[in-house]
Design a protein around this motif. Structure first.
Motif, mmCIF file in Angstrom:
data_model
loop_
_atom_site.group_PDB
_atom_site.id
_atom_site.type_symbol
_atom_site.label_atom_id
_atom_site.label_comp_id
_atom_site.label_asym_id
_atom_site.label_seq_id
_atom_site.Cartn_x
_atom_site.Cartn_y
_atom_site.Cartn_z
ATOM 1 N N UNK A 25 4.672 4.593 -21.634
ATOM 2 C CA UNK A 25 4.085 4.760 -20.302
ATOM 3 C C UNK A 25 3.677 3.381 -19.824
ATOM 4 N N UNK A 26 4.598 2.733 -19.103
ATOM 5 C CA UNK A 26 4.421 1.325 -18.758
ATOM 6 C C UNK A 26 3.138 1.054 -17.986
ATOM 7 N N UNK A 27 2.789 1.928 -17.059
ATOM 8 C CA UNK A 27 1.579 1.698 -16.266
ATOM 9 C C UNK A 27 0.325 1.912 -17.113
ATOM 10 N N UNK A 28 0.339 2.926 -17.947
ATOM 11 C CA UNK A 28 -0.827 3.228 -18.770
ATOM 12 C C UNK A 28 -1.027 2.283 -19.933
ATOM 13 N N UNK A 41 0.835 -1.185 0.000
ATOM 14 C CA UNK A 41 0.000 0.000 0.000
ATOM 15 C C UNK A 41 0.876 1.243 0.000
ATOM 16 N N UNK A 42 0.618 2.160 -0.932
ATOM 17 C CA UNK A 42 1.331 3.430 -0.958
ATOM 18 C C UNK A 42 0.700 4.394 0.047
ATOM 19 N N UNK A 46 3.339 0.833 -7.507
ATOM 20 C CA UNK A 46 3.262 1.836 -8.573
ATOM 21 C C UNK A 46 1.817 2.076 -8.983
ATOM 22 N N UNK A 47 1.031 1.008 -9.071
ATOM 23 C CA UNK A 47 -0.376 1.157 -9.436
ATOM 24 C C UNK A 47 -1.180 1.859 -8.342
ATOM 25 N N UNK A 49 5.720 -8.195 -9.284
ATOM 26 C CA UNK A 49 4.362 -7.857 -8.872
ATOM 27 C C UNK A 49 4.358 -6.932 -7.647
ATOM 28 N N UNK A 50 5.350 -7.066 -6.781
ATOM 29 C CA UNK A 50 5.392 -6.277 -5.553
ATOM 30 C C UNK A 50 5.567 -4.795 -5.869
#
Length: 307
Positions: A273-276, A141-142, A168-169, A162-163
């Motif tokens: 943009x790796x996350x997007x 959790x961020x 990041x997500x 994955x961690x």
């Protein structure tokens, strides 16, 4: 642009708590003198790490000896962390310790400043033998801090993409990875730089930063403790995978100044943009409970009672 100066340590910590406080005070003084707003200390820097990683063919006598030599178990609201908070004042500090929750122990990390705890984390992924001493955490959790949205993980966690991706997500701009990462137990090398676990440590740090396009800060223990020899290699990695500062294979404090928002914007705005650009609908197998060899996760294997 709002620049953030970050310091990260490779330092030696043992069971002597007063010595730990003295080492932390010295690192705080160095970081403050360099204008740092964030200081990242190693895993288990309040009371040291485990003297060995057992399991497998470990004898019952060796196991009991190891369980009797665990670090002191502390609580989030205890005097030990309050003492660090009073030392921190305006500085945001991330550090590792052994957390007590009743009779159960966790390998834990906390981020705090002079106002108290900003975020806490319990290590999820456990290397061989650590589950004989610690229970496993269950979430990433961020959390918000005065220096930006952060996430934490500990040591072996960095071997699991994955961690870092989960943090990041959840919006983490900065991920701190605290370690007591030792040299390889087999095929040992005389020079730390040649050790295969040193090289793996460095590879994971750069990969996790670039694949998530975050500022990655990796601390580590230094020196030796019990049968373990630590690889140092504390570093700050930019969101493009570039090493901005490192201690190399020596103890010390690495410092870099980063405009986090600008660096993330550059990394994520250049067409990759790796996350997007993720395609989560095709990743079902990534979260399958068993791998191709069908071996149960270690958390499903019999676990000893926690001391």
């Amino acid at each position: 642009m709002t620049e953030l100066t970050i310091s990260v340590a490779a330092a030696e910590f043992g069971r002597d708590m007063e010595a730990c406080y003295a080492t932390i005070a010295g690192l705080i003084a160095q970081a403050r003198a360099r204008g740092s707003r964030l200081l990242v200390l190693p895993e288990a820097c309040l009371g040291g790490y485990l003297p060995s990683l057992g399991g497998g063919t470990e004898s019952e006598e060796a196991k009991q000896r190891r369980l009797r030599s665990l670090p002191p178990a502390l609580t989030l609201d205890g005097p030990e962390l309050r003492r660090i908070a009073s030392m921190a004042r305006e500085l945001v500090i991330t550090l590792g310790f052994c957390e007590a929750d009743g009779d159960v122990r966790y390998n834990a990390a906390v981020t705090l400043d002079g106002d108290g705890v900003l975020g806490s984390y319990r290590k999820v992924h456990q290397p061989l033998g650590e589950n004989l001493c610690y229970a496993a955490g269950s979430e990433y959790r961020a959390f918000e801090t005065p220096v930006g949205r952060m996430g934490m993980q500990i040591c072996y966690d960095k071997a699991f993409p994955e961690a870092a991706r989960a943090l990041a997500l959840d919006g983490a701009q900065i991920i701190t990875s605290l370690s007591a990462w030792p040299t390889s137990r087999t095929a040992t090398a005389d020079r730390l730089a040649d050790d295969r676990w040193t090289q793996r440590f460095d590879l994971f740090d750069r990969a996790r930063a670039v694949e998530n396009q975050v500022v990655w800060i990796a601390s580590n223990q230094a020196g030796t403790f019990g049968s373990l020899r630590f690889v140092c290699s504390a570093k700050i990695v930019g969101p493009g995978g570039d090493i901005l500062a490192t201690t190399g294979t020596e103890p010390g404090l690495a410092t870099a100044t980063v405009d986090v928002e600008h660096a993330l914007g550059q990394a994520r705005g250049g067409g990759m943009y790796n996350l997007g650009d993720r395609r989560p609908e095709v990743y079902d197998s990534v979260v399958a409970r068993y791998g191709v060899v069908g071996r149960p996760a270690r958390s499903e294997q019999p676990a000893a009672a926690h001391a």
